[in-house]
Design a protein around this motif. Structure first.
Motif, PDB file in Angstrom:
ATOM      1  N   VAL A  33      51.697 -19.945  18.047  1.00 38.63           N
ATOM      2  CA  VAL A  33      50.798 -19.964  16.882  1.00 38.63           C
ATOM      3  C   VAL A  33      51.467 -19.284  15.691  1.00 38.63           C
ATOM      4  CG1 VAL A  33      48.611 -19.080  15.971  1.00 38.63           C
ATOM      5  CG2 VAL A  33      48.672 -20.160  18.224  1.00 38.63           C
ATOM      6  N   TYR A  65      52.903 -30.730  20.737  1.00 43.93           N
ATOM      7  CA  TYR A  65      51.899 -29.743  20.299  1.00 43.93           C
ATOM      8  C   TYR A  65      51.571 -29.960  18.822  1.00 43.93           C
ATOM      9  CZ  TYR A  65      50.197 -24.784  19.904  1.00 43.93           C
ATOM     10  OH  TYR A  65      49.486 -23.626  19.701  1.00 43.93           O
ATOM     11  N   GLN A  73      43.578 -33.346  13.175  1.00 39.56           N
ATOM     12  CA  GLN A  73      43.231 -33.297  11.744  1.00 39.56           C
ATOM     13  C   GLN A  73      42.905 -34.690  11.227  1.00 39.56           C
ATOM     14  OE1 GLN A  73      46.641 -31.220  10.177  1.00 39.56           O
ATOM     15  NE2 GLN A  73      45.661 -29.223  10.431  1.00 39.56           N
ATOM     16  N   ARG A  77      39.114 -36.093   9.928  1.00 38.20           N
ATOM     17  CA  ARG A  77      38.969 -36.480   8.513  1.00 38.20           C
ATOM     18  C   ARG A  77      39.003 -37.991   8.442  1.00 38.20           C
ATOM     19  NH1 ARG A  77      43.419 -32.072   7.065  1.00 38.20           N
ATOM     20  NH2 ARG A  77      42.187 -30.299   7.787  1.00 38.20           N
TER      21      ARG A  77
ATOM     22  N   ILE B 172      38.290 -33.486  21.668  1.00 36.86           N
ATOM     23  CA  ILE B 172      37.944 -32.187  21.073  1.00 36.86           C
ATOM     24  C   ILE B 172      36.577 -31.731  21.598  1.00 36.86           C
ATOM     25  CG2 ILE B 172      37.338 -31.006  18.913  1.00 36.86           C
ATOM     26  CD1 ILE B 172      39.470 -32.752  17.519  1.00 36.86           C
ATOM     27  N   LEU B 183      39.354 -23.986  17.332  1.00 35.40           N
ATOM     28  CA  LEU B 183      40.224 -25.096  16.899  1.00 35.40           C
ATOM     29  C   LEU B 183      39.686 -25.742  15.620  1.00 35.40           C
ATOM     30  CD1 LEU B 183      42.562 -27.139  18.428  1.00 35.40           C
ATOM     31  CD2 LEU B 183      40.625 -28.641  18.094  1.00 35.40           C
ATOM     32  N   LEU B 184      38.380 -25.981  15.585  1.00 38.00           N
ATOM     33  CA  LEU B 184      37.804 -26.633  14.399  1.00 38.00           C
ATOM     34  C   LEU B 184      37.922 -25.744  13.165  1.00 38.00           C
ATOM     35  CD1 LEU B 184      34.587 -28.343  15.836  1.00 38.00           C
ATOM     36  CD2 LEU B 184      36.635 -29.464  14.984  1.00 38.00           C
ATOM     37  N   ARG B 186      40.001 -23.179  12.578  1.00 37.09           N
ATOM     38  CA  ARG B 186      41.380 -22.948  12.138  1.00 37.09           C
ATOM     39  C   ARG B 186      42.082 -24.239  11.707  1.00 37.09           C
ATOM     40  NH1 ARG B 186      45.790 -19.245  12.893  1.00 37.09           N
ATOM     41  NH2 ARG B 186      46.666 -21.156  12.140  1.00 37.09           N
ATOM     42  N   ASP B 187      42.114 -25.216  12.594  1.00 41.11           N
ATOM     43  CA  ASP B 187      42.958 -26.385  12.321  1.00 41.11           C
ATOM     44  C   ASP B 187      42.282 -27.427  11.438  1.00 41.11           C
ATOM     45  OD1 ASP B 187      45.088 -25.391  13.667  1.00 41.11           O
ATOM     46  OD2 ASP B 187      44.811 -26.580  15.489  1.00 41.11           O
ATOM     47  N   ILE B 188      40.975 -27.510  11.500  1.00 37.44           N
ATOM     48  CA  ILE B 188      40.295 -28.568  10.736  1.00 37.44           C
ATOM     49  C   ILE B 188      39.706 -28.009   9.441  1.00 37.44           C
ATOM     50  CG2 ILE B 188      38.607 -30.437  10.822  1.00 37.44           C
ATOM     51  CD1 ILE B 188      40.893 -30.575  12.963  1.00 37.44           C
ATOM     52  N   GLU B 189      38.971 -26.914   9.554  1.00 37.76           N
ATOM     53  CA  GLU B 189      38.362 -26.359   8.330  1.00 37.76           C
ATOM     54  C   GLU B 189      39.367 -25.542   7.524  1.00 37.76           C
ATOM     55  OE1 GLU B 189      35.658 -27.645   7.519  1.00 37.76           O
ATOM     56  OE2 GLU B 189      35.157 -28.493   9.469  1.00 37.76           O
ATOM     57  N   THR B 193      43.743 -16.956  10.362  1.00 36.96           N
ATOM     58  CA  THR B 193      43.357 -16.241  11.581  1.00 36.96           C
ATOM     59  C   THR B 193      42.344 -15.134  11.290  1.00 36.96           C
ATOM     60  OG1 THR B 193      45.467 -16.720  12.620  1.00 36.96           O
ATOM     61  CG2 THR B 193      44.263 -14.833  13.488  1.00 36.96           C
ATOM     62  N   LYS B 208      44.086 -16.116  18.059  1.00 42.97           N
ATOM     63  CA  LYS B 208      45.382 -16.774  18.308  1.00 42.97           C
ATOM     64  C   LYS B 208      45.465 -17.283  19.743  1.00 42.97           C
ATOM     65  CE  LYS B 208      47.990 -13.931  15.100  1.00 42.97           C
ATOM     66  NZ  LYS B 208      49.077 -12.947  15.026  1.00 42.97           N
ATOM     67  N   LEU B 211      43.153 -20.249  20.114  1.00 44.15           N
ATOM     68  CA  LEU B 211      43.663 -21.400  19.372  1.00 44.15           C
ATOM     69  C   LEU B 211      44.805 -22.061  20.146  1.00 44.15           C
ATOM     70  CD1 LEU B 211      43.732 -23.116  16.760  1.00 44.15           C
ATOM     71  CD2 LEU B 211      45.381 -21.479  15.868  1.00 44.15           C
ATOM     72  N   HIS B 212      45.712 -21.239  20.651  1.00 39.53           N
ATOM     73  CA  HIS B 212      46.842 -21.794  21.386  1.00 39.53           C
ATOM     74  C   HIS B 212      46.373 -22.523  22.648  1.00 39.53           C
ATOM     75  CE1 HIS B 212      50.735 -22.383  23.071  1.00 39.53           C
ATOM     76  NE2 HIS B 212      50.417 -21.668  24.140  1.00 39.53           N
ATOM     77  N   ARG B 215      44.657 -25.801  21.621  1.00 35.69           N
ATOM     78  CA  ARG B 215      45.620 -26.846  21.246  1.00 35.69           C
ATOM     79  C   ARG B 215      46.331 -27.390  22.483  1.00 35.69           C
ATOM     80  NH1 ARG B 215      48.720 -23.590  16.410  1.00 35.69           N
ATOM     81  NH2 ARG B 215      47.419 -24.189  14.632  1.00 35.69           N
ATOM     82  N   THR B 216      46.667 -26.468  23.398  1.00 32.83           N
ATOM     83  CA  THR B 216      47.398 -26.879  24.596  1.00 32.83           C
ATOM     84  C   THR B 216      46.519 -27.759  25.487  1.00 32.83           C
ATOM     85  OG1 THR B 216      48.657 -24.833  24.492  1.00 32.83           O
ATOM     86  CG2 THR B 216      48.693 -25.998  26.566  1.00 32.83           C
ATOM     87  N   LEU B 218      43.981 -29.521  24.504  1.00 31.55           N
ATOM     88  CA  LEU B 218      43.782 -30.793  23.799  1.00 31.55           C
ATOM     89  C   LEU B 218      45.017 -31.683  23.961  1.00 31.55           C
ATOM     90  CD1 LEU B 218      41.852 -32.376  21.955  1.00 31.55           C
ATOM     91  CD2 LEU B 218      42.962 -31.301  19.999  1.00 31.55           C
TER      92      LEU B 218
END
Lengths: 103, 231
Positions: A33, A65, A73, A77, B172, B183-184, B186-189, B193, B208, B211-212, B215-216, B218
């Motif tokens: 991260v 990743y 994303q 969107r 998701i 995830l939403l 941090r990564d989308i909105e 951190t 963190k 989130l990691h 993501r992993t 997903l």
């Protein structure tokens, strides 16, 4: 081919264990991260980069990743979703009515 | 709030003949919430502060759609999303005096609706959180990956396909809420951190880690999409 891969993996494991400043694949996970945020301290970033030079599995892992982040994303969107500026008329009315009550 | 789409660093040396990860910066950046000219925005805020009736409607019509999109992403239910937007606007009307204009009005409203959505999610009946351990990578005693990572064999055109986007959204939604929300946000909105930690009542370290792991997990759920191009 499989035997070559096994030998390579063993050599790679040896390098990971014995090379100074080397981190393992597992340790790399903990940096991911911050690495992608660009907030990893320089010394740790060097270790990360060094590991990626030696480990194709981690290189591919990081690529997938990042692709996952891009996919999520893009999916959230959605260009087919209603235009964000559109707000349903009944919602506008409900909000304004609630404000009157709240005032 | 920061730029809505987090810019990934182009971090990697070009090794293994694989080139740079091809996806970076491929996703169009989401415009920041708002969009009104600063002068117009200041004028609108001034009118809201003196209780100009038309200004309330202008605020709702200007920002309502964008806030509804955010609420829909988070709560996954149209009725709840509309409730969140209504609650967010009521809070904004009540607290307009506290808006300091250091951030844009859109960013301020965005944060309020995210908070309202998180409150809604917390209020829902809590289910025991499912484990995602099976979706995380496994390592041997030397700390090396047990499963070799397959090469990507997919083009960016994949992102254009509706069924792929739907498959990604379904994946998701399969994540346990504690991971999905991080995830939403941090990564989308696009919150950082520290902001995510404040919104969710977590420490930055916990954000963190979650989130990691999100993501992993997903990535594992999307493996058929990422590698084969089929949802």
């Amino acid at each position: 081919m499989k035997a070559e891969k096994t030998v390579f993996k063993k050599l790679s494991a040896l390098a990971m264990r014995t090379m100074p400043l080397m981190v393992t694949c597992q340790e790399l996970e903990g940096f991911m991260v911050d690495y992608l945020d660009g907030t990893l301290p320089r010394a740790q970033r060097r270790k990360f980069d060094l590991h990626l030079r030696l480990c194709p599995d981690c290189w591919r892992y990081l690529e997938a990743y990042q692709r996952t982040i891009s996919l999520s994303q893009a999916a959230c969107r959605d260009p087919d979703a209603p235009v964000p500026a559109d707000v349903p008329e009944e919602l506008v009315k409900a909000i304004l009515a609630a404000r009157e009550k709240d005032a | 709030m920061p730029a809505a789409a987090r810019r990934l660093q182009p971090p990697l040396p070009n090794t293994w003949g694989l080139g740079y990860p091809r996806c970076m910066d491929a996703v169009p950046k989401q415009p920041p919430p708002g969009g009104e000219d600063l002068a117009d925005e200041r004028q609108l805020v001034a009118r809201l502060r003196v209780g100009d009736g038309a200004s309330y409607e202008q605020l709702v019509r200007t920002y309502g759609g964008r806030l509804l999109a955010v609420a829909r992403r988070l709560v996954r239910n149209e009725e709840d999303a509309r409730d969140c937007v209504q609650e967010a606007f009521l809070q904004a009307f009540r607290n307009i005096e506290k808006f300091e204009q250091r951030a844009s009005l859109g960013s301020w409203l965005h944060r309020i609706v995210v908070n309202a959505a998180l409150m809604k999610l917390r209020a829902r009946a809590r289910r025991p959180e499912a484990s995602i351990e099976d979706l995380l990578p496994q390592f041997d005693a030397d700390g090396q990956r047990i499963e070799p990572e397959a090469e990507l064999a997919v083009s960016l055109e994949l992102l254009e396909r509706r069924e792929v986007r739907e498959a990604v959204r379904r994946a998701i939604d399969q994540l346990p809420d504690g991971y999905r929300n991080v995830l939403l946000i941090r990564d989308i909105e696009g919150y950082d951190t520290a902001e995510t930690a404040a919104l969710l009542g977590l420490t930055p370290g916990a954000v963190k880690t979650r989130l990691h792991r999100a993501r992993t997990a997903l990535k594992s759920l999307l493996a058929p999409v990422i590698r084969g191009g089929k949802p």
